[in-house]
Design a protein around this motif. Structure first.
Motif, PDB file in Angstrom:
ATOM      1  N   HIS A   1       0.877  -1.175   0.000  1.00 57.03           N
ATOM      2  CA  HIS A   1       0.000   0.000   0.000  1.00 57.03           C
ATOM      3  C   HIS A   1       0.917   1.228   0.000  1.00 57.03           C
ATOM      4  CE1 HIS A   1      -3.481   2.437   0.603  1.00 57.03           C
ATOM      5  NE2 HIS A   1      -3.323   2.663   1.883  1.00 57.03           N
ATOM      6  N   SER A   2       0.322   2.419  -0.017  1.00 52.05           N
ATOM      7  CA  SER A   2       1.135   3.631  -0.018  1.00 52.05           C
ATOM      8  C   SER A   2       1.593   4.012   1.392  1.00 52.05           C
ATOM      9  CB  SER A   2       0.333   4.776  -0.640  1.00 52.05           C
ATOM     10  OG  SER A   2      -0.946   4.843  -0.050  1.00 52.05           O
ATOM     11  N   LEU A   3       1.497   3.089   2.304  1.00 58.33           N
ATOM     12  CA  LEU A   3       1.993   3.263   3.667  1.00 58.33           C
ATOM     13  C   LEU A   3       2.534   1.906   4.109  1.00 58.33           C
ATOM     14  CD1 LEU A   3       1.799   5.581   5.902  1.00 58.33           C
ATOM     15  CD2 LEU A   3       0.004   4.172   6.899  1.00 58.33           C
ATOM     16  N   PRO A   4       3.714   1.862   4.734  1.00 55.10           N
ATOM     17  CA  PRO A   4       4.222   0.560   5.158  1.00 55.10           C
ATOM     18  C   PRO A   4       3.320  -0.053   6.233  1.00 55.10           C
ATOM     19  CG  PRO A   4       5.940   2.252   5.312  1.00 55.10           C
ATOM     20  CD  PRO A   4       4.642   2.959   5.060  1.00 55.10           C
ATOM     21  N   GLY A   5       3.393  -1.359   6.356  1.00 56.93           N
ATOM     22  CA  GLY A   5       2.701  -2.050   7.446  1.00 56.93           C
ATOM     23  C   GLY A   5       1.250  -2.356   7.180  1.00 56.93           C
TER      24      GLY A   5
ATOM     25  N   ASP B   1      -6.521  -1.679   2.740  1.00 59.49           N
ATOM     26  CA  ASP B   1      -6.160  -1.042   1.466  1.00 59.49           C
ATOM     27  C   ASP B   1      -4.948  -1.774   0.887  1.00 59.49           C
ATOM     28  OD1 ASP B   1      -8.096   0.786   2.034  1.00 59.49           O
ATOM     29  OD2 ASP B   1      -6.752   2.503   2.302  1.00 59.49           O
ATOM     30  N   PHE B   2      -4.956  -1.993  -0.420  1.00 56.13           N
ATOM     31  CA  PHE B   2      -3.838  -2.739  -1.003  1.00 56.13           C
ATOM     32  C   PHE B   2      -3.653  -2.396  -2.479  1.00 56.13           C
ATOM     33  CE2 PHE B   2      -6.107  -5.763  -3.701  1.00 56.13           C
ATOM     34  CZ  PHE B   2      -7.402  -5.593  -3.219  1.00 56.13           C
TER      35      PHE B   2
ATOM     36  N   GLU C   1      -5.987 -20.827  -0.878  1.00 54.83           N
ATOM     37  CA  GLU C   1      -5.944 -22.109  -0.162  1.00 54.83           C
ATOM     38  C   GLU C   1      -7.105 -22.272   0.817  1.00 54.83           C
ATOM     39  OE1 GLU C   1      -3.636 -24.556  -0.798  1.00 54.83           O
ATOM     40  OE2 GLU C   1      -3.158 -23.168  -2.449  1.00 54.83           O
ATOM     41  N   GLU C   2      -7.735 -21.160   1.177  1.00 59.26           N
ATOM     42  CA  GLU C   2      -8.830 -21.209   2.152  1.00 59.26           C
ATOM     43  C   GLU C   2     -10.151 -21.230   1.405  1.00 59.26           C
ATOM     44  OE1 GLU C   2      -8.407 -21.123   5.507  1.00 59.26           O
ATOM     45  OE2 GLU C   2      -6.222 -20.833   5.456  1.00 59.26           O
ATOM     46  N   ASP C   3     -11.193 -21.600   2.142  1.00 55.94           N
ATOM     47  CA  ASP C   3     -12.538 -21.521   1.599  1.00 55.94           C
ATOM     48  C   ASP C   3     -13.108 -20.202   2.118  1.00 55.94           C
ATOM     49  OD1 ASP C   3     -14.475 -22.577   0.121  1.00 55.94           O
ATOM     50  OD2 ASP C   3     -15.058 -24.163   1.524  1.00 55.94           O
ATOM     51  N   ILE C   4     -13.023 -19.146   1.329  1.00 55.87           N
ATOM     52  CA  ILE C   4     -13.418 -17.834   1.858  1.00 55.87           C
ATOM     53  C   ILE C   4     -14.937 -17.655   1.725  1.00 55.87           C
ATOM     54  CG2 ILE C   4     -13.147 -15.326   1.645  1.00 55.87           C
ATOM     55  CD1 ILE C   4     -10.578 -16.595   2.601  1.00 55.87           C
ATOM     56  N   ALA C   5     -15.590 -17.510   2.853  1.00 55.43           N
ATOM     57  CA  ALA C   5     -17.048 -17.315   2.845  1.00 55.43           C
ATOM     58  C   ALA C   5     -17.386 -15.869   2.474  1.00 55.43           C
ATOM     59  CB  ALA C   5     -17.627 -17.668   4.208  1.00 55.43           C
ATOM     60  N   VAL C   6     -16.646 -14.934   3.066  1.00 60.65           N
ATOM     61  CA  VAL C   6     -16.922 -13.517   2.821  1.00 60.65           C
ATOM     62  C   VAL C   6     -15.613 -12.792   2.542  1.00 60.65           C
ATOM     63  CG1 VAL C   6     -17.890 -11.390   3.756  1.00 60.65           C
ATOM     64  CG2 VAL C   6     -18.880 -13.588   4.420  1.00 60.65           C
ATOM     65  N   LEU C   7     -15.568 -12.106   1.420  1.00 58.27           N
ATOM     66  CA  LEU C   7     -14.410 -11.259   1.119  1.00 58.27           C
ATOM     67  C   LEU C   7     -14.849  -9.803   1.237  1.00 58.27           C
ATOM     68  CD1 LEU C   7     -11.570 -10.605   0.051  1.00 58.27           C
ATOM     69  CD2 LEU C   7     -12.380 -11.090  -2.255  1.00 58.27           C
ATOM     70  N   ILE C   8     -14.319  -9.108   2.249  1.00 68.37           N
ATOM     71  CA  ILE C   8     -14.593  -7.676   2.409  1.00 68.37           C
ATOM     72  C   ILE C   8     -13.446  -6.960   1.717  1.00 68.37           C
ATOM     73  CG2 ILE C   8     -15.047  -5.788   4.027  1.00 68.37           C
ATOM     74  CD1 ILE C   8     -15.696  -7.902   6.154  1.00 68.37           C
ATOM     75  N   ILE C   9     -13.736  -6.364   0.571  1.00 65.61           N
ATOM     76  CA  ILE C   9     -12.668  -5.875  -0.308  1.00 65.61           C
ATOM     77  C   ILE C   9     -12.757  -4.371  -0.477  1.00 65.61           C
ATOM     78  CG2 ILE C   9     -14.037  -6.181  -2.428  1.00 65.61           C
ATOM     79  CD1 ILE C   9     -11.478  -7.227  -3.784  1.00 65.61           C
ATOM     80  N   GLU C  10     -11.604  -3.715  -0.508  1.00 65.03           N
ATOM     81  CA  GLU C  10     -11.621  -2.272  -0.774  1.00 65.03           C
ATOM     82  C   GLU C  10     -11.735  -2.046  -2.286  1.00 65.03           C
ATOM     83  OE1 GLU C  10      -9.277   0.279  -2.067  1.00 65.03           O
ATOM     84  OE2 GLU C  10      -7.273  -0.608  -1.887  1.00 65.03           O
TER      85      GLU C  10
ATOM     86  N   SER D   1      -1.001   5.401  -7.430  1.00 68.39           N
ATOM     87  CA  SER D   1      -2.002   5.256  -6.372  1.00 68.39           C
ATOM     88  C   SER D   1      -1.620   4.176  -5.354  1.00 68.39           C
ATOM     89  CB  SER D   1      -3.338   4.899  -7.018  1.00 68.39           C
ATOM     90  OG  SER D   1      -4.223   4.391  -6.055  1.00 68.39           O
ATOM     91  N   GLY D   2      -2.251   4.233  -4.210  1.00 67.90           N
ATOM     92  CA  GLY D   2      -2.064   3.197  -3.188  1.00 67.90           C
ATOM     93  C   GLY D   2      -3.015   2.027  -3.350  1.00 67.90           C
ATOM     94  N   HIS D   3      -3.803   2.028  -4.439  1.00 67.85           N
ATOM     95  CA  HIS D   3      -4.896   1.058  -4.545  1.00 67.85           C
ATOM     96  C   HIS D   3      -4.863   0.279  -5.867  1.00 67.85           C
ATOM     97  CE1 HIS D   3      -6.649   3.069  -1.046  1.00 67.85           C
ATOM     98  NE2 HIS D   3      -6.221   4.178  -1.619  1.00 67.85           N
ATOM     99  N   ALA D   4      -5.412  -0.935  -5.809  1.00 67.15           N
ATOM    100  CA  ALA D   4      -5.495  -1.787  -6.996  1.00 67.15           C
ATOM    101  C   ALA D   4      -6.564  -1.256  -7.947  1.00 67.15           C
ATOM    102  CB  ALA D   4      -5.828  -3.216  -6.574  1.00 67.15           C
ATOM    103  N   ASN D   5      -6.383  -1.513  -9.251  1.00 66.02           N
ATOM    104  CA  ASN D   5      -7.372  -1.067 -10.235  1.00 66.02           C
ATOM    105  C   ASN D   5      -8.345  -2.204 -10.596  1.00 66.02           C
ATOM    106  OD1 ASN D   5      -6.038  -2.737 -12.094  1.00 66.02           O
ATOM    107  ND2 ASN D   5      -4.694  -1.077 -12.780  1.00 66.02           N
ATOM    108  N   TYR D   6      -9.282  -1.911 -11.493  1.00 68.00           N
ATOM    109  CA  TYR D   6     -10.350  -2.870 -11.815  1.00 68.00           C
ATOM    110  C   TYR D   6      -9.841  -4.242 -12.271  1.00 68.00           C
ATOM    111  CZ  TYR D   6     -14.448  -4.942 -14.034  1.00 68.00           C
ATOM    112  OH  TYR D   6     -15.438  -5.795 -14.401  1.00 68.00           O
ATOM    113  N   PRO D   7      -8.955  -4.294 -13.284  1.00 67.41           N
ATOM    114  CA  PRO D   7      -8.502  -5.623 -13.720  1.00 67.41           C
ATOM    115  C   PRO D   7      -7.832  -6.410 -12.593  1.00 67.41           C
ATOM    116  CG  PRO D   7      -7.790  -3.917 -15.269  1.00 67.41           C
ATOM    117  CD  PRO D   7      -8.361  -3.214 -14.093  1.00 67.41           C
TER     118      PRO D   7
END
Ligand SMILES: [Zn+2]
Length: 487
Positions: A190-194, A212-213, A232-241, A438-444
């Motif tokens: 991200h645009s900030l470490p950690g 944010d990623f 590798e996990e079975d993700i039930a809910v993905l809370i995505i930015e 930017s500090g964020h991923a784009n659509y693709p």
């Protein structure tokens, strides 16, 4: 399992997500909403400390919840004592819109952070100013005690009232539990470490909260490792930015390095540069440009403090303060005695905060005289609040200003931007050279990530366009802002 959204809904930032499972209740981030705050407050119209959290609640900045807020504030308002109602607050990263309201939390709520977030928060606490700046600590207010000398009372404040909050500073990739939940934090770029994404095992399956990623900075591999672990996990809910779900492409950090580097190599005078103060990836980029172009990057004392925190972590991703291509700028404030040999040093020191004073004596600390005389040797960090330093430096013809921050997106920023233009015009610096990543991923990138992880349900937050995620996934739940509190 229940999720309630108290921020980050249809807006970029202000994330405050309550996760309840069996008897365990955790908040995912506890950030400030810039847009909500901007509706009511400005630089000189601020929430009052004396009215405690009420000013924040009445204006919709903080939810009405029990067992969450500071006891010193509640007592002062005459509210009854409450039991702690939250097991922990998991912070994704130290940007204000994710973490600023830690200040208002009870002192017995554990705060979970990465080592890098700890370093940034320590810097913010130790070098920042302002009324609501408790992060790693809790400094109790509205407390008095009888004077030692006899009659009367005195306020308890400062170090006397300060206690360290219970902190869980975790190691990435290591599983631990909070009540009935099992948590694994993963580093992301991200645009900030950690910055951290949290994988949380609940009684109803695994939740992944991304924070944010992005996939285009110096730690892209970390984001990729997080995605691989999630596959590798079975993700039930993905809370995505989804800050940039409406954007198809953009610059990478390497693009900034290359294009800004090319431009700066053509400049004959001073290069002044503005980038987000704590974006250490961008700092690294301009440090690399300084190396390539034979200049020295001139940073602030706050940068020196921050870089020292990262060196202490053993993180050599960023330059050390002794690096030959770094200098630190003794700015003029107070009496403005920087560079004045006709005043004794103990008087000069008084222009600076205690934490700043040790930096005055470093070999690579310089003042405006040095920059003014050797302009072509420097890449001078100059944010909005330092533009007046240009009056001392007097950039010579052939100097330029590089703007490496995002484009203005609200009225206030437009006004500031116009002021910057006036300063540049005043010193003949021409148009600012604009380059940013930017500090964020784009659509693709968001699309590919969702397709790879295959969550059962997708919840977009931190975006003005949650509905666009319906093009990506067939079970999207656009969250509703919870404005009622617990009841
Ligand atoms: Zn952020």
């Amino acid at each position: 399992m229940k999720l309630s959204f108290y921020g980050g809904v249809n807006e970029i930032g202000g994330n405050k997500i309550l996760l309840e499972d069996d008897d365990t209740r955790v908040f995912l981030d506890f950030g400030m909403s810039f847009s909500q705050s901007g509706k009511f407050f400005s630089e000189f119209l601020q929430p009052r400390k004396c009215n405690c959290i009420l000013d924040f609640q009445v204006t919709g900045l903080l939810p009405k919840l029990e067992g969450v807020y500071r006891q010193d504030y509640l007592e002062y308002l005459g509210y009854p004592e409450e039991e702690r109602g939250i097991n922990a607050v998991l912070i994704s990263h130290a940007h204000m819109d994710h973490s600023a309201y830690i200040h208002h939390l009870r002192k017995d709520i554990p705060i979970h952070i990465s080592h890098a977030s700890h370093a940034i928060m320590k810097t913010l606490e130790d070098t920042g100013s302002g009324t609501f700046k408790d992060l790693l600590h809790h400094t109790a207010t509205f407390r008095i005690r009888p004077k030692k000398s006899g009659a009367g009372y005195t306020k308890i404040k400062g170090e006397d009232a300060k206690t360290r909050r219970p902190l869980k500073v975790f190691k990435y990739g290591r599983k631990y539990s909070i009540g009935s939940l099992e948590v694994v934090p993963y580093e992301v770029d991200h645009s900030l470490p950690g910055a951290t994404a949290y994988l949380i095992h609940t009684s109803e399956g695994a939740i992944l909260y991304t924070g944010d990623f992005r996939f285009h900075g110096y730690k892209t591999e970390a984001t990729e490792r997080m995605v691989e672990a999630a596959i590798e996990e079975d993700i039930a809910v993905l809370i995505i930015e989804g800050t940039r779900v409406d954007e198809k492409a953009g610059n990478t950090e390497e693009d900034v390095l290359e294009t800004a580097g090319k431009f700066i190599s053509t400049v004959s005078g001073l290069v002044a540069v503005n980038f987000p103060a704590r974006d250490l990836a961008r700092l690294k980029t301009f440090h690399r440009i300084a190396q390539k172009t034979g200049r020295k990057l001139v940073l602030s004392f706050k940068h020196a403090y921050l870089l020292e925190q990262f060196s202490a972590l053993g993180d050599n991703m960023y330059p050390s303060i002794d690096d030959p291509h770094l200098c630190f700028y003794e700015d003029r404030k107070g009496w403005g005695l920087a560079g004045r040999d006709d005043y004794p040093q103990n008087i000069v020191e008084q222009d600076y905060y205690t934490w700043e004073r040790k930096y005055l004596y470093r070999d690579n600390t310089i003042n405006f005289r040095e920059v003014r005389e050797n302009q072509e040797q420097y890449l001078f960090y100059c944010n909005y609040f330092q533009l007046n330093e240009l009056i001392d430096i007097m950039p010579k013809p052939g100097s330029h200003y590089v703007r490496s921050v995002c484009e203005p997106f609200n009225e206030e920023m437009l006004f500031d931007d116009r002021r910057v233009r006036n300063w540049l015009e005043l010193f003949g610096l021409g148009e600012a050279y604009q380059i940013h990543a930017s500090g964020h991923a784009n659509y693709p990138e968001l699309r590919k990530m969702v397709e790879d992880i295959k969550p059962k349900k997708l919840i977009p937050v931190h975006t003005e366009h949650p509905e666009l995620f319906k093009q990506i996934h067939d079970n999207v739940e656009c969250p509703k802002l919870n404005t009622k509190g617990t009841d």
